[in-house]
Structure formats: structure tokens, C-alpha cells
Design an enzyme around this catalytic site. Sequence first.
Site, PDB file in Angstrom:
ATOM      1  CD  GLU A 140      -1.861  -2.223   1.425  1.00  0.00           C
ATOM      2  OE1 GLU A 140      -0.726  -2.519   1.813  1.00  0.00           O
ATOM      3  OE2 GLU A 140      -2.747  -3.041   1.222  1.00  0.00           O
ATOM      4  CG  HIS A 209     -10.132  -6.685   8.220  1.00  0.00           C
ATOM      5  ND1 HIS A 209      -9.325  -7.317   9.123  1.00  0.00           N
ATOM      6  CD2 HIS A 209      -9.568  -6.878   7.015  1.00  0.00           C
ATOM      7  CE1 HIS A 209      -8.311  -7.879   8.485  1.00  0.00           C
ATOM      8  NE2 HIS A 209      -8.432  -7.626   7.210  1.00  0.00           N
TER       9      HIS A 209
END
Lengths: 404, 394
Positions: A140, A209
Amino acid sequence: MATLFQGVGAVTPFSASTSLHSNKLHLPPRKSLSLSESRGAIFVHRSDARLNLKPATPKQDLLIPNAIATKGDTSTPTKSGHELLLFEALREGLEEEMERDPRVCVMGEDVGHYGGSYKVTKGLAEKYGDLRVLDTPIAENSFTGMGIGAAMTGLRPIVEGMNMGFLLLAFNQISNNCGMLHYTSGGQFTIPIVIRGPGGVGRQLGAEHSQRLESYFQSIPGIQMVACSTPYNAKGLMKAAIRSENPVILFEHVLLYNLKERIPDEEYVLSLEEAEMVRPGEHVTILTYSRMRYHVMQAAKTLVNKGYDPEVIDIRSLKPFDLYTIGRSVKKTHRVLIVEECMRTGGIGASLTAAITENFHDYLDAPIVCLSSQDVPTPYAGTLEEWTVVQPAQIVTAVEQLCQ
Amino acid sequence: MPLSRIASSSHASNLLKPLSAALSLCRSISSDSTSTLTIETSLPFTSHKCDAPPRAVDTSASELFSFFRDMATMRRMEISADSLYKAKLIRGFCHLYDGQEAVAVGMEAAITKKDAIITAYRDHCTFVGRGGTLLEVFGELMGRTCGGSKGKGGSMHLYRKQASFYGGHGIVGAQIPLGCGLAFAQRYSKEENVTFTLYGDGAANQGQLFEALNMAALWDLPAILVCENNHYGMGTAEWRASKSPAYYKRGDYVPGLKVDGMDVLAVKQACKFAKEHALKNGPFILEMDTYRYHGHSMSDPGSTYRTRDEISGVRQERDPIERVRKLLLAHDIASEKELKDLEKQVRKDVDDAIAKAKESPMPDPSELFTHVYVKGLGAESFGADRKEVRATLP
């Protein structure tokens, strides 16, 4: 950027609005532009949130005074539109922009051949090729940096975080490079990047998450943040974000991808800085965004049955806040309830509370109530997870208390 | 002025004998300033997974002369920045490049202004190499409006879009993925240009470097990663920070080259070689073995982690400007006096630029709010005290 509106006192970003002190809400003094482009008849709902003191002379081509979408009546009067799910609306917006401008490209994990983990980019790699819809390795920090570098040269990348929480790894790139390069280079470089992805509390996805990154990103100067909540605004905001010269972070929500709605057939682009009036009312202003909009609307049904008339505004623009729409509403109802999914500490609600208090303190009859998620990592167990986020019953209770 | 000498001479033979580290004197002169001189680099190249380029570098008298002039300008600029910093006209961070000038100058000689360069915070000389003026540098260092970023960036944020110089970045290693993105854009737009992404031996241990390298290799991006190895990551010597200080080998599957970064001709040759490679085969790593005389930044004396003998030793034996000076004298391209005059002129130019920069005003308070966003939101923006400063966003 709440700081934009901090000129309270004699001076007047609000002189324009004070003229609307009466209940009528006809044409707001801000300029609403509608452009019809040469390619077919296209509706562009866009308004520059101008609060200039000089009288605005709106262009009168196809004037839609407020970019209002009331539930169930979102489509434009002319055609019947087509029904689709929110992720399909995002894809439609994305595809239209990719078709229109060859510099638009997508990069992210599993966006290409796999079609996107939430199917937002399904079919695009086959159509546009592997370079334009780029499958990145799981890195990322560097692929966000790569997108920013590409944006510096003029490309318009859309970086997808498979889950917003993963973008924490790219925080340095987003904060220092994405947000600040336009400023530190004295205006030489623009970063027309869109960073998007799903966040928020889902169905027992676990703590890592279920993060709400809007609270972490909101201080970064130079970026704009928007949160979509319906297929109509998802497509409009996606297109607006891609066309914007500023870096935009588009927050989607994991649980909203399968919402179905009828949206117009014509092309439309929404304004990135405007809030959406979901349900006009008189008694209390409820400010919300993303998934909490649905909890609020559910609570609103109960409230209406109990005799209250809440005004529900989906703020949509998380940075900067649309203090114009919010201010108008506060002046009408004098009571504010903020319902958000961010955590209590340092969330969007906290900033919004501060902004409203600073700017509209005189118009408030009661302190602002902010309902946010608990300051805990999201637990896995279903019942516990339910208690971390705001539920409709809590909203009803809060309104009742506020309106006493 | 020195070129008149060349025109008058009639010898045409070129220098071809290999040189040892110390250059020998009295070689023959080329007939005119643009005819090719071939000079050998002082050290051979060491390569990793590729063939090393030849040591014989084609150059010309005028090019060598321009190397001298450019490096002397950069050296003078950095020394003056040192004095300005001590006089408190420059504040905050100031990372000086003296000693490393050969890397900036040699790289420019091998590429065009359409090839992109991105570097970290030691960017003053790279900016000048890309066409930035001394006024812009000093203006930016002193925070004036004549600065390259209008005074809003500072020492670490010099950029030059028209010359494809993408800065100027303060966070160690963060420019590497950006560089990868520049290369991606070049590949996307099918331009036949490359991107040189510069970083230091300290940044070579950043994970994002390897992430970016992986992606560049995966998609054959024309990215050349250049490690300016000055052997110290701020105060930590490279052997204390890196298990494997062979930075040119760290790409594993990506070929690399180790270059004597104090030899401007070697740098030029290596960059030319790397550009050809990258356009065909994808990423390449260059390790420039160089040295900085100053400390890491102005707040670092530079002598607590290395000895003064080491610094003066490198200055005596490997200084890039002295090397070119000896070449110029050896090839009779210029005389001692001409070079001294040039240095005087350079000093004057730098002093003039500083004087002019000092006259430039500080940015207007309304500039605080400009360039935060591109498209202005159209709302009025106020300063911290909410009454005095009023700015309208564009």
C-alpha cells in the site's frame, strides 16, 4: 475545513444566509452552475459553495437550485432512469470517466483480473487493459506513492484500498505527499488523485477490518474527503472526485455496496463540497453520513410516529464541511444531533461539533449531542459489535431528550 | 575565454592512455572545443547482473569546462548557504551537497530535461542542475517570495516542473514510490524518457524501496534508482546500518552498477548506460560512491562520527572539482588564471543572487491559504486571529 468559516463576529460569510432568515428557502445566493456539454444533454449539478458578499448571478441554463436528493425521488424529472446497486453505480461512474479521459487509470490490489474485491472494477481490465487497470502487489505504501507520483505528471489515478484500514500503511504518502505537495511546491504540482475504498464496521469483520479512517485523515491539509451513501451520490461523487484537481478521498462503506436505487440515465456530477438534504424538517437537525444515514432514517420513522419532525442531512462532504447547508438548518431548528460511525474521540463528529459551536452558537437552543461509536476496537461477537455502533433506538432517545 | 586557446592550437590527437588515480600531466590538446575527447574514468565500474560500460568516456573540452563551472557554482552556493545559516537567515533544515556535486552534474550531462529526476532533501544542487536559478534557491532557503516554491516549501522542497524535477522530499525514502509513479506515467504515456530516483544509503534500508523496485521490475518501468552512497546515514556509518552495504546488488533480480561518484565522467557514463538499459529492459540500480564534506545538515557538525582526517583525505584525493581542474589543465583547455577568474566570477554571481534574494519580500500573510487546494472553494478564509488576515481563495 471548518476553519474556512471561522470568521464569526461582524463579518459575514453569513450575511448571505442571514438574508434567508425567513422560512422560505428559495434560490440560495450561492452560484449554481449547470453546464450542458456538447456531447448529448448532460445534467451537471454543481454548485460552488461561494459565500461571497457580492450578489451572485447564477447562470440560468438548466438551473437546479439545490443538489437535493430526497429519498425515493432521486431521479430527474425527464427520464425514468435505471436501477442498480451501489457498487455498480460506482463502476458506472468510473467507467464513464475512464471513457472520457484517457489519463484516468485505476490501481489497487485485485482490481484488474479479479474484478475488485467488491466488484467495483469488474470488467474494466478486459476493456481497458492491464496497465490502465493495474493489479498491484500488496504494498500500500508504495503503490499509493506511485499513484501520487503519476498524478504529479498529469495522470489521474484512482487508488483503491481493499479496505480503508490498509491505507494506514500509506499514511505518510497520503499526508505528506498527496496533501502537501501542491502547497510546498508553491502551486507547481497538482495531485488529481482519488483514493477510495470501503471502511466502516461491517458484519463481524473484526477490529482491524472495521476501521473508520476519516477521523485520522481529517486533519491533513490539502485533501478533500467525501463519503457516499446511496447509488445516486456514489456515482456523482465518484465522477466529481475524478474530475477534481485536488486529491480526494472517497469513503465507501462495506455494508452499503448492495443498496439498490434508481438513478438517472443522463450524466450527472455532484458537488464535492455539498451536503444532501435527506428529509426536511422543523424540530431538530440530524447530521449524519454513510451508513448511519440509514439508522437515522429508521429512527426518523419512529420519531415521526411519535410526533417529531426531524430534519436529516447527509453531510457527504467530510472535509470541508458544508457549513452553509448545516448553518441554514441550524438556524431553522436550533437543535443539532450528530450521528456518526467514527469513534467518539477525535472523530468527524467531534470536529463538526466544534465547527457548529464556533459558528452557530447563538442559534442553538441546546448543546449539540453527538452520537458516535464507542472508543473500543470493534469486537468480533455480533452482540458486542452491535453495541459499538449507534443504533436507531439510541437516536430516538437522543432526539426525545434534545427536544424536551 | 579559455576556448580561444583551443582554436589556436593545431594538435588533434586524443587522450587514450588509461589513467591511474592520480592524473598525469601534459597530454595533447584537442583541436576545437567540441571535438571528442576520450578520457578514462579513474576507477572501473563494478556491475551486478549486467555488463559494465566501458571506462573510456567521450566528452569534449567545452563539456569539461561546463562541468567545472557548474560544480564550482554549486560548491560556492552550498558554502554560502552555510554562512547564511550561521547568520540565521536560513532556519530549520539545511542539507548541503558539497562534495557530491559530480553526481548532479554528471547525471545532467547524460540526460535531457524530459527525463525526470526526483530526489530527497539534499536537493539544492540537483535543482540548479535542472535549470533552477541561484536566486530561486536562495530565495527559497530564506523563505522569500522569489523562491522556487514562493517561500512556502523551504530547503527540502525545491521543484521545477518545466524541467521535470519533482523535488525535494523531506521524509526519507518516501520519494522512491513517487519516482516509481513518474516512471509509470512515462510508460503509460509511451514516452521514451526515464526517471532517476535518487536516495541515500540511509534510505536504502526502507521497505518502500523494495516494494517500488518489485513493481518497477514487474511492469518494466523505466526507473533508475540511484543510491547516493555518502557512507553515513546522518550519524550512522553504513556498516552499522546495513548488513549488506553493496547497495547496487540489493536489487537482486534488478541489474546494478557501482560508480565512483566523485568522478563526473564516470557518473555521466553510468547514467547514459542506465538510461539505455532502462528504456529497453526496465529498472536499473546505480550506486554512486560519493562523500559529503558537511555534516548531515547544518545542525550536525559532521565530525562526531568521522574523523577530520577522513574528511580532509577525501577532499585532497577525490574532490570532484579538483579532478576536473586537473583535467582542464592537463588538456590545456584552460589556464590556472582562467579557472581562478571563473571561480571569482562564480563567487560574485552567488553573492549577487544572495543580495537580490535578501531584497525580495517575505510572503504576504494571505499566502498562507493559497495553494492548499487547487480549485478554490470560493469561501473566505481567515487567519488565526479571525480579524486581521483575510484572504479570498482563488
